[in-house]
Design an enzyme around this catalytic site. Sequence first.
Site, PDB file in Angstrom:
ATOM      1  N   HIS A  28       0.871  -1.183   0.000  1.00 31.47           N
ATOM      2  CA  HIS A  28       0.000   0.000   0.000  1.00 31.47           C
ATOM      3  C   HIS A  28       0.904   1.228   0.000  1.00 31.47           C
ATOM      4  CE1 HIS A  28      -3.741  -2.245   0.854  1.00 31.47           C
ATOM      5  NE2 HIS A  28      -2.911  -3.067   1.476  1.00 31.47           N
ATOM      6  N   LEU A  29       0.868   2.001  -1.094  1.00 27.96           N
ATOM      7  CA  LEU A  29       1.734   3.179  -1.182  1.00 27.96           C
ATOM      8  C   LEU A  29       0.955   4.479  -0.953  1.00 27.96           C
ATOM      9  CD1 LEU A  29       4.152   2.156  -4.081  1.00 27.96           C
ATOM     10  CD2 LEU A  29       4.341   1.739  -1.620  1.00 27.96           C
ATOM     11  N   ARG A  30      -0.365   4.385  -0.843  1.00 30.52           N
ATOM     12  CA  ARG A  30      -1.243   5.448  -0.323  1.00 30.52           C
ATOM     13  C   ARG A  30      -1.420   6.673  -1.218  1.00 30.52           C
ATOM     14  NH1 ARG A  30      -3.507   1.872   2.924  1.00 30.52           N
ATOM     15  NH2 ARG A  30      -2.415   1.500   4.880  1.00 30.52           N
ATOM     16  N   ASN A  38      -6.473   0.866  -3.080  1.00 28.07           N
ATOM     17  CA  ASN A  38      -7.362   1.514  -2.091  1.00 28.07           C
ATOM     18  C   ASN A  38      -6.837   2.882  -1.672  1.00 28.07           C
ATOM     19  OD1 ASN A  38      -5.270   0.363  -0.590  1.00 28.07           O
ATOM     20  ND2 ASN A  38      -6.569  -0.163   1.153  1.00 28.07           N
ATOM     21  N   ASP A  78      -8.491  -5.117  -2.673  1.00 29.92           N
ATOM     22  CA  ASP A  78      -7.843  -5.405  -1.382  1.00 29.92           C
ATOM     23  C   ASP A  78      -8.104  -4.321  -0.341  1.00 29.92           C
ATOM     24  OD1 ASP A  78      -6.007  -6.922   0.393  1.00 29.92           O
ATOM     25  OD2 ASP A  78      -4.945  -5.014   0.331  1.00 29.92           O
ATOM     26  N   HIS A  84      -9.128 -10.231  -1.162  1.00 27.33           N
ATOM     27  CA  HIS A  84      -9.088 -10.034   0.295  1.00 27.33           C
ATOM     28  C   HIS A  84     -10.208 -10.919   0.825  1.00 27.33           C
ATOM     29  CE1 HIS A  84      -8.507  -7.382   3.979  1.00 27.33           C
ATOM     30  NE2 HIS A  84      -9.438  -8.272   4.307  1.00 27.33           N
ATOM     31  N   HIS A 136      -2.714 -12.591   1.935  1.00 24.69           N
ATOM     32  CA  HIS A 136      -2.582 -12.763   3.394  1.00 24.69           C
ATOM     33  C   HIS A 136      -3.401 -13.910   3.999  1.00 24.69           C
ATOM     34  CE1 HIS A 136      -6.010 -10.092   2.868  1.00 24.69           C
ATOM     35  NE2 HIS A 136      -5.307  -8.988   2.883  1.00 24.69           N
ATOM     36  N   ASP A 167       2.033  -6.893   2.386  1.00 29.55           N
ATOM     37  CA  ASP A 167       0.873  -6.104   2.810  1.00 29.55           C
ATOM     38  C   ASP A 167       1.357  -4.892   3.621  1.00 29.55           C
ATOM     39  OD1 ASP A 167      -1.697  -5.213   3.122  1.00 29.55           O
ATOM     40  OD2 ASP A 167      -2.315  -6.778   4.528  1.00 29.55           O
TER      41      ASP A 167
HETATM   42  O1  DOR Z   1      -4.481  -4.528   7.685  1.00 34.29           O
HETATM   43  C1  DOR Z   1      -4.748  -4.186   6.549  1.00 34.29           C
HETATM   44  N1  DOR Z   1      -4.495  -2.942   6.119  1.00 34.29           N
HETATM   45  N2  DOR Z   1      -5.311  -5.061   5.732  1.00 34.29           N
HETATM   46  C2  DOR Z   1      -5.753  -4.711   4.519  1.00 34.29           C
HETATM   47  O2  DOR Z   1      -6.214  -5.559   3.797  1.00 34.29           O
HETATM   48  C3  DOR Z   1      -5.709  -3.306   4.088  1.00 34.29           C
HETATM   49  C4  DOR Z   1      -4.610  -2.596   4.750  1.00 34.29           C
HETATM   50  C5  DOR Z   1      -4.650  -1.108   4.573  1.00 34.29           C
HETATM   51  O3  DOR Z   1      -4.948  -0.621   3.478  1.00 34.29           O
HETATM   52  O4  DOR Z   1      -4.335  -0.406   5.541  1.00 34.29           O
END
Ligand code: DOR
Length: 427
Positions: free
Chosen positions: A64-66, A96, A154, A181, A234, A307
């Site tokens: 996740h690079l946000r 996401n 995800d 997921h 995961h 993850d």
């Molecule tokens: O713990 C998690 N954080 N599980 C996920 O599937 C998403 C992720 C997130 O985007 O923070």
Amino acid sequence: MTTQPLRTAIRGVHVMNGTEDLGVRTAVLSDGRIEGYDLDGPFDVEVDGSGLVLTNAFIDPHVHLREPGFEVKEDLASGLRAAAAGGFGTVVSMANTDPVIDNPEQVRGLLEKAADIPGARLRPAASLTFGLKGERLTDAAALQEAGAVMLTDDGIPVADSDVMRRACEWAADLGLVVQTHSEDPSLRGAGVMNEGAVSERLGLPGNPREAEAVMVFRDCQIAAMTGARVHIAHVTCRQALDVVRWFKAQGAPVTCEVTPQHLTLTDEALAAFDPMVKVAPPLRTAGDVEALTEAFVAGEVDCIGTDHAPHTLDEKRQDMLSAPFGIANIEVAFPLLVETLVQPGRMTLQALLHRFQHGPADVMGWDAPSLEPGSPADLVLLNLNDARTVEPHTFLSKAKFSPWEGDALHGWPVQTWVGGRSVFERG
Ligand code: DOR
């Protein structure tokens, strides 16, 4: 990337990966590739590799690079540099973000921006449904054409099985990987940790293993039904592993990953009400960790997916019910598993390398990482000899905290090259 890579010699280094062991050599990189071994100079750069291991840079199918939207947690620059510091040469970023990566323009935008960042290569995933709402399918063909390598919602399970089926039908035609997921939303309910003795003791809402196992079964069944390459993200428990094993034995096109946290931590880590280790799906019990470890060592789990899920410290310092799910780990993933699996002799270094190199490449349908001359110079230099302490304030990720703070680990990346260009060097 813009700067011209230089002709580099890495001297006296043990060259190996998950399948090959070339012994101690001088590796020569030029024009973004491995030129060969034990060649004559001149060289622009010389690196002393004595006592170190040179291997293919790692591949992470799950980070996740946000960016866009949550740059306060991480952005492309910090995330791709952190990945390189973790020894990764390629990462698949999740969709996401805000806005969600659900159209081709956004995929192209990410790729353009990432091209200028000295760090791991970005291979973006796109969402499976618009806005991660689980309703309308995105345009898989257009997303793939733009450069998306995976479809996934995800972070949020795809609750509607018919939506999952249709997405997989498209993906099967296109040869795109669908990552799931897998948690049944109604069974998972408001659970914030594993349902069991510890959640009962703490009085916190539990999320049972069955929520995962039920959804893994559905997702594998849809893989078998549609022929789509379905990757189960995961996996955390024995029941889910049993389902994946059974479907693999039937020849279903399924693969799965485990995370470093699910291999090393249990729900007891939450006993002090510490939301730092609140993650979805949750940390399970010692029995599950053992089951995951056995399956990982045996090669029944295809690869590590970190993850890597950075959040701000303020967010993670909220109470157990309010704090977001997720652990940032990309800079410690490999040394953590060297320390817990290779050092005690549970698995060989080569087998672990395989789960960071060939394993994820197979999952994605990419060329097998190789050390042959002519192969891309996506490489990492590792120090297996000296222990070094996890010091989160030195992380390149914006998430400068870690459940493993203070742990002494072997196997830290010392230097990482992507396309022959040095993108990380430990100071
Ligand atoms: O713990 C998690 N954080 N599980 C996920 O599937 C998403 C992720 C997130 O985007 O923070």
